[in-house]
Write an enzyme that holds these catalytic residues in place. Structure first.
Site, mmCIF file in Angstrom:
data_model
loop_
_atom_site.group_PDB
_atom_site.id
_atom_site.type_symbol
_atom_site.label_atom_id
_atom_site.label_comp_id
_atom_site.label_asym_id
_atom_site.label_seq_id
_atom_site.Cartn_x
_atom_site.Cartn_y
_atom_site.Cartn_z
ATOM 1 N N HIS A 27 0.847 -1.188 0.000
ATOM 2 C CA HIS A 27 0.000 0.000 0.000
ATOM 3 C C HIS A 27 0.886 1.243 0.000
ATOM 4 O O HIS A 27 2.087 1.150 0.243
ATOM 5 C CB HIS A 27 -0.891 0.028 1.255
ATOM 6 N N ASP B 53 0.852 5.102 1.977
ATOM 7 C CA ASP B 53 0.168 5.765 3.088
ATOM 8 C C ASP B 53 -0.564 6.992 2.546
ATOM 9 O O ASP B 53 -0.057 7.679 1.661
ATOM 10 C CB ASP B 53 1.178 6.201 4.161
ATOM 11 N N HIS C 39 4.850 0.157 0.014
ATOM 12 C CA HIS C 39 5.552 -0.693 0.977
ATOM 13 C C HIS C 39 4.617 -1.769 1.517
ATOM 14 O O HIS C 39 3.398 -1.691 1.341
ATOM 15 C CB HIS C 39 6.144 0.161 2.118
ATOM 16 N N ARG D 185 6.482 -9.065 15.795
ATOM 17 C CA ARG D 185 7.108 -7.820 15.329
ATOM 18 C C ARG D 185 6.291 -6.661 15.889
ATOM 19 O O ARG D 185 5.064 -6.641 15.756
ATOM 20 C CB ARG D 185 7.087 -7.795 13.806
HETATM 21 O O1 LIG Z 1 4.764 -1.673 10.632
HETATM 22 C C1 LIG Z 1 5.411 -1.096 9.759
HETATM 23 O O2 LIG Z 1 6.632 -1.163 9.668
HETATM 24 C C2 LIG Z 1 4.698 -0.304 8.681
HETATM 25 C C3 LIG Z 1 3.266 0.019 8.998
HETATM 26 C C4 LIG Z 1 2.608 0.687 7.840
HETATM 27 O O3 LIG Z 1 3.040 0.610 6.724
HETATM 28 C C5 LIG Z 1 1.395 1.503 8.057
HETATM 29 O O4 LIG Z 1 0.871 1.532 9.175
HETATM 30 O O5 LIG Z 1 0.925 2.143 7.120
HETATM 31 FE FE LIG Z 2 2.147 2.100 5.503
#
Ligand SMILES: O=C(O)CCC(=O)C(=O)O
Ligand SMILES: [Fe+2]
Length: 157
Positions: A36, A38, A93, A103
């Site tokens: 996606h 952001d 990403h 994680r």
């Molecule tokens: O957890 C992560 O490293 C990325 C989280 C992410 O991409 C988001 O919340 O939009």
């Molecule tokens: Fe993200």
């Protein structure tokens, strides 16, 4: 350019449970978060030092972002892409769950004011509120986010 008097932001804490299927032929179940961009202006991420999993799409390849101790990751979001006339790209990403460890990541997301108009040479003027409503509509009707392409100039809507 955004005409806005104030911005909105929030912090999100994620826990991605470990997944023994991870790295297994790109199985959907192994993804902590699908690919996606952001919707934010910027997103600042703090990662667990030992557990990687963030991948960024660059030059037609997915790159592993290895965690660096005491270092934050700053992603530019869709609003920066629009405000910069596509000079700065909103990075695609995704997050892979770890095979052995949960994680944890903490994200700080900055958004424009809901009714601030974002003007650019590439997109029709829109407010963050318009953008959010369109993203929600696409998620409901199509099952995925179309994002900025919905607002591109000379694009049938
Ligand atoms: O957890 C992560 O490293 C990325 C989280 C992410 O991409 C988001 O919340 O939009
Ligand atoms: Fe993200």
């Amino acid at each position: 350019m955004a005409i806005a008097t104030h911005v909105a932001s929030f912090i999100r804490v994620y826990r991605y449970p470990r997944c023994s299927e991870s790295n297994h032929n790109n199985r959907a179940s192994a993804w902590g978060m699908d690919a996606h961009t952001d919707s934010s202006v910027i997103s600042i991420l703090n990662h667990h030092d030992q557990v990687g999993g963030l991948e960024v799409y660059k030059d037609h390849k997915w790159l592993d972002i290895k965690p660096i101790p005491n270092t934050l990751v700053v992603n530019l979001g869709d609003m920066t892409q629009a405000m910069s006339d596509d000079e700065y790209k909103s990075v695609k990403h995704r997050v892979k769950a770890n095979k052995y460890d949960d994680r944890i990541s903490i994200g700080y997301f900055v958004f424009p004011a809901q009714n601030g108009v974002i003007q650019s040479s590439k997109y029709k003027p829109f407010t963050y509120s318009d953008f959010q409503a369109q993203v929600q509509k696409d998620l409901m009707t199509m099952g995925f986010k179309v994002g900025l392409d919905r607002f591109k100039l000379n694009q049938a809507s």
